[in-house]
Design a protein around this motif. Sequence first.
Motif, mmCIF file in Angstrom:
data_model
loop_
_atom_site.group_PDB
_atom_site.id
_atom_site.type_symbol
_atom_site.label_atom_id
_atom_site.label_comp_id
_atom_site.label_asym_id
_atom_site.label_seq_id
_atom_site.Cartn_x
_atom_site.Cartn_y
_atom_site.Cartn_z
ATOM 1 N N GLU A 1 3.172 -10.254 19.385
ATOM 2 C CA GLU A 1 2.306 -9.766 18.318
ATOM 3 C C GLU A 1 0.857 -10.045 18.682
ATOM 4 N N ILE A 2 0.003 -9.191 18.136
ATOM 5 C CA ILE A 2 -1.444 -9.303 18.310
ATOM 6 C C ILE A 2 -2.018 -9.549 16.925
ATOM 7 N N THR A 3 -2.683 -10.695 16.745
ATOM 8 C CA THR A 3 -3.198 -11.063 15.422
ATOM 9 C C THR A 3 -4.706 -10.879 15.290
ATOM 10 N N THR A 4 -5.383 -10.577 16.373
ATOM 11 C CA THR A 4 -6.828 -10.353 16.337
ATOM 12 C C THR A 4 -7.131 -8.961 16.887
ATOM 13 N N PRO A 5 -8.223 -8.356 16.459
ATOM 14 C CA PRO A 5 -8.560 -7.040 16.998
ATOM 15 C C PRO A 5 -8.909 -7.149 18.488
ATOM 16 N N PRO A 6 -8.720 -6.060 19.215
ATOM 17 C CA PRO A 6 -9.101 -6.092 20.628
ATOM 18 C C PRO A 6 -10.615 -6.237 20.768
ATOM 19 N N ILE A 7 -11.024 -6.822 21.881
ATOM 20 C CA ILE A 7 -12.460 -6.889 22.138
ATOM 21 C C ILE A 7 -12.929 -5.627 22.858
ATOM 22 N N ILE A 8 -11.976 -4.904 23.480
ATOM 23 C CA ILE A 8 -12.297 -3.625 24.115
ATOM 24 C C ILE A 8 -10.987 -2.940 24.502
ATOM 25 N N THR A 9 -11.000 -1.623 24.578
ATOM 26 C CA THR A 9 -9.835 -0.851 25.013
ATOM 27 C C THR A 9 -10.219 -0.061 26.260
ATOM 28 N N THR A 10 -9.268 0.071 27.176
ATOM 29 C CA THR A 10 -9.598 0.691 28.458
ATOM 30 C C THR A 10 -8.486 1.590 28.979
ATOM 31 N N ALA A 11 -8.891 2.467 29.892
ATOM 32 C CA ALA A 11 -7.978 3.232 30.736
ATOM 33 C C ALA A 11 -8.391 2.921 32.168
ATOM 34 N N CYS A 12 -7.468 2.421 32.968
ATOM 35 C CA CYS A 12 -7.775 2.095 34.365
ATOM 36 C C CYS A 12 -7.105 3.124 35.267
ATOM 37 N N HIS A 13 -7.908 3.736 36.126
ATOM 38 C CA HIS A 13 -7.428 4.784 37.025
ATOM 39 C C HIS A 13 -7.148 4.288 38.444
#
Length: 153
Positions: free
Chosen positions: A21-33
Amino acid sequence: MTSTDWKTRQGSCRCGRLRFEITTPPIITTACHCKGCQRMSASAFSLSMAVPVEGFRLLSGEPVIGGAREMKGLDHSFCGHCMSWVFTRFPEVMGEIINVRSTMLEDTSELEPFLETCTAEKLDWVTTPAKHSFEHFPTPEEFPALIEEYSTR
């Protein structure tokens, strides 16, 4: 998404034995190519969300380390049964951050990639809605401003 908007989310590997489970919001979201992510995800890129270590909790199962094991300080964690790539820790680069494959969450709403990395290696036909693109990885000096911008969007 602010921390007051965030609702705890749960996720799992493909077979469901490794749950978290994740209880805190993400600090950033990414797509890695990068080619490594392409090969490990069997896709054009990997999607992830960086969360503080205190916001991540295993609920069941025991991850195994795999993937790029020869790369010191980069621990890709998989389910030992179905071998789904679930999260990565790289403390030498990101400190106390866990990079969770956001597609493993039951609720993936509002988690589109904010930035994309390693676009120098991306497949020509791939596009994402990411606001920021980097041919390689952002420098450590660039991350604080990106994280701040993500938190205020």
